[in-house]
Design an enzyme around this catalytic site. Structure first.
Site, mmCIF file in Angstrom:
data_model
loop_
_atom_site.group_PDB
_atom_site.id
_atom_site.type_symbol
_atom_site.label_atom_id
_atom_site.label_comp_id
_atom_site.label_asym_id
_atom_site.label_seq_id
_atom_site.Cartn_x
_atom_site.Cartn_y
_atom_site.Cartn_z
ATOM 1 C CB SER A 561 0.432 -6.425 -1.716
ATOM 2 O OG SER A 561 -0.683 -5.693 -1.281
ATOM 3 C CG ASP A 646 0.533 1.233 -3.479
ATOM 4 O OD1 ASP A 646 -0.682 0.966 -3.477
ATOM 5 O OD2 ASP A 646 1.419 0.360 -3.421
ATOM 6 C CG HIS A 681 -0.756 -2.042 -4.900
ATOM 7 N ND1 HIS A 681 -0.135 -1.956 -3.677
ATOM 8 C CD2 HIS A 681 -1.184 -3.328 -5.000
ATOM 9 C CE1 HIS A 681 -0.202 -3.112 -3.050
ATOM 10 N NE2 HIS A 681 -0.819 -3.976 -3.833
#
Length: 709
Positions: A561, A646, A681
């Site tokens: 991330s 995501d 995610h």
């Protein structure tokens, strides 16, 4: 499985790496090449940016799906020499997990709650018993049954009504973190007809057992933007919005105080927060502002007895603790309880009838401070390891003398303790059982400090297996994040044993942008100081090389991330420093994302990265944005992972990044993109499916090191 010995690994590593590259040449497989379609963005601040791979953001376009599928196939092909090893790694990782397992029960409002897993099953079973652990089991939700027929399934935000008869829970079947709330009658087992879509999943009951407050999301940006009130038996589309957050840099949520007396609506941006309160016995009432939001002022609240307690950074960079009467909640009435300290970060509080437990952080390590509210006496818990994590666990009852807390370290499996705050006696309730004969005595953990370019001392937490030789020839995986003030604590993960037993050291660089060393540590790694995060990480890597923990030929880095942005930045700055990089769901196209307010999370992040509509922020962000700074360089071997659904870092950021890297990079190092077509995610749902991602990452590292068993 017999692990490589350290001397053998050291002697064979370089030759093995060369063999791996020769295998790649023999395959003679050409990587996918994304079509280039010029896209020109509108000029801003006199600058015109172009993006030849902008078309990849069309999630429903068959050409996009075909490209991602081709990349997945290429990854499988290039790692085919370790395909069997990858499958064995998955079995090895799974083999450490106790499949039939159960959480430590906790008591709440007359019931004992716990979660259990059955052998071979992916998902949890949520259970309770009335009164005591010896009572008959009631299964509230068996997620294994609910998840049948779904590639992805996640339950979140379970909330039991005050009378214990109903449970509300959120379900996400796409991995976009958009949850639908369902209601179940725990007495009859039937589902109620009330179904509420597009929420965060969590919800809060009023004390009348029929009114529920919940958070709705914006359909496109996914911002948590409003709080609605649902009355059971009514049509959800008629639910009243009790609060709408107009400022698109803020998110909102709702919860009930531990005392069960107040419903609280929270609203916050990166640097400012605000709360509204309502008597939980009066759901038809009007929420009252606790204290109006102020620029650069954060505060959190909880209730006990005749007071509210407030943790705030008002005139206190590392936060302080205040108290205020129930009917006078404005900051002019706040009275200091714990003063600000320059060397201690106050992170949280847990209130009991006669005790207060403060979560603090000093020298980068977590601490638990126990205060007797009657006598004023206090003490800290002692943990006795150089690097560890201690945290307050589940403590739903105010009238208790037992503190439930968790403890773990790089060598100590996750442990749950009950601590009697009166007698100071602690009891280990459960330690994570690691199957396969794990013995923490066989591993060593260290706490090191690297010196950054500007002289700042940056902590490093490190673990390796006994016998690891500091001769500069061993492989090492360095992990980093460094954003949002999130502290990367040295917790235990049984998966890492597969690395350590094959000669790897594992290190965490506690770089600026996190909050390990206090609030200033965060502020020195954000906005116009963001590059400190990247240079800190590089300095940590060079320190580990200097101290002969590894060399450039055996140094690997990983981040996900915002930590993926870190990976993108450091390979642009120092491509020569790394043998391999793993970038998971990486936030790499900073400029395009932060200039598009319709993309989820964008507006709420202006205080973290800057608002590129301002020229100074635009120029600074562009100077480090990984996608905008790809150049003809010999980039290291790379594995990039993403999820098609995501909601935090859109899949097209890593997809475009890989396409541009393929076009620009020099040399023959591997560049692999793996897209999970069913996840977002957080990766795959279920406790075993996620291990396939870990097995892929480790197979990539072992392939480069020439480790095949």
């Amino acid at each position: 499985m017999k692990a490589f010995t350290i001397p053998l690994l050291a002697a064979a590593a370089l030759a093995a790496c060369n063999n791996a590259e020769k295998k790649q040449e023999k395959m003679n497989v050409k990587p996918p090449v994304a079509e280039k379609i010029r896209h020109e963005f509108p000029a801003i601040h006199g600058d015109v940016r172009t993006d030849d791979y902008y078309w990849l953001n069309q999630r429903e376009n068959p050409k996009v799906i075909a490209y991602l599928t081709a990349e997945n196939k290429y990854t499988d092909t290039m790692l085919s020499p370790v395909k069997e090893f990858r499958e064995k790694l998955y079995d090895e990782l799974k083999g450490r997990i106790k499949e039939k397992d159960e959480s430590v029960p906790y008591f709440s409002n007359g019931y004992v709650y716990y979660t259990r897993f059955e052998e071979g099953k992916e998902y949890p079973i949520y259970c309770r018993k009335k009164g005591s652990e010896s009572a008959p089991e009631e299964v509230m939700l068996n997620v294994n049954d609910l998840a049948k027929g779904y590639a992805y399934y996640n339950v979140a935000g379970m909330s039991v009504s005050p009378d214990n008869k109903l449970v509300a829970y959120g379900v996400d079947t796409v991995s976009r973190r958009k949850y639908t709330i369902y209601f179940k009658n725990l007495e009859t087992g039937e589902l109620l007809p009330d179904i509420i879509a597009n929420t965060t999943g969590g919800s809060t009951w009023a004390n009348d057992n029929k009114t529920l407050f919940y958070t709705r999301k914006n359909d496109s940006t996914l911002r948590s933007e409003s709080i609605s009130k649902h009355i059971l038996g009514t049509e959800p589309k008629t639910d009243k919005v009790v609060f709408f957050e107009k400022d698109d840099t803020y998110n909102t949520w709702v919860y009930k105080t531990k005392s069960r007396k107040y419903i609280v609506i929270g609203s916050s941006a990166t640097l400012s927060s605000e709360y509204r309160i309502l008597d939980a016995d009066n759901p038809e009432g009007v929420f009252k502002i606790f204290h109006p939001r102020e620029k650069d002022m954060l505060y959190d609240i909880d209730h006990r007895g005749d007071k509210f307690y407030v943790i705030t950074n008002q005139d206190a960079k590392n936060f302080r603790l205040m108290e205020t009467p129930l009917d006078k909640t404005g900051k002019e009435n706040w009275k200091e309880v714990i003063a600000h300290r320059t060397d201690v970060l106050l992170e949280g509080m847990e209130l009991f009838s006669n005790y207060m437990v403060l979560s603090e952080r000093k020298n980068g390590l977590s601490q638990l401070r126990i205060i007797n509210s009657l006598s004023g006496q206090e003490h800290y818990l002692d943990f006795g390891e150089p690097a560890y994590v201690a945290y307050v666990s589940t403590n739903p009852e105010m009238d208790s003398k037992q503190l439930r807390y968790g403890y773990t370290s790089l060598t100590t499996p996750n442990s749950t303790f009950d601590y009697n705050m009166d007698t100071k006696e602690k009891q280990l309730k459960k330690q994570q059982e690691v199957l396969g004969g794990y013995d923490p005595k066989n591993y060593v953990t260290e706490r090191l400090f690297a010196t950054a370019t500007d002289g700042t001392k940056v902590p490093i937490s490190l673990v390796y297996k006994k016998g690891f030789e500091k001769n500069g020839k061993q492989p090492l995986l360095l992990y980093g994040y460094g954003s949002y003030g999130a502290s990367m604590d040295p917790y235990f993960n049984s998966n890492r044993i597969s690395l350590l037993d094959r000669g790897f050291a594992y290190a965490i660089a506690h770089i600026r942008g996190g909050q390990e060393m206090g609030r200033q540590w965060y502020e020195d790694g954000k906005m116009f100081k963001k590059k400190n995060t990247f240079t800190d990480f590089i300095d940590c890597a060079e320190f580990l090389i200097k101290e002969k923990y590894t060399t450039k030929e055996h140094l690997y880095a990983m981040g996900g991330s915002a930590g993926g942005l870190l990976m993108g930045a450091v390979i642009n700055m120092r491509p020569d420093l790394w043998r391999g990089i793993i970038a998971a769901v990486p936030f790499v196209d900073v400029m395009t994302t932060m200039l598009d307010a319709s993309i989820p999370l964008t507006t709420g992040e202006y205080d973290e990265w800057g608002n590129p509509n301002n020229k100074d922020s635009y120029e600074y962000m562009k100077s480090y944005s990984p996608y905008d700074n790809v150049a003809p360089k010999a980039y290291p071997n790379m594995l990039v992972t993403t999820g098609l659904h995501d909601s935090q870092v859109q899949y097209f950021e890593p997809a475009k990044w890989v396409a541009k890297l393929r076009e620009m990079k020099t040399g023959d190092n591997l560049l692999l993109l793996e897209t999970n077509m069913d996840a977002g995610h957080g990766g795959a749902s279920g406790r075993f499916k996620a291990l396939k991602d870990v097995a892929l990452q480790y197979a990539f590292l072992f392939y480069l090191e020439g480790i095949s068993k």
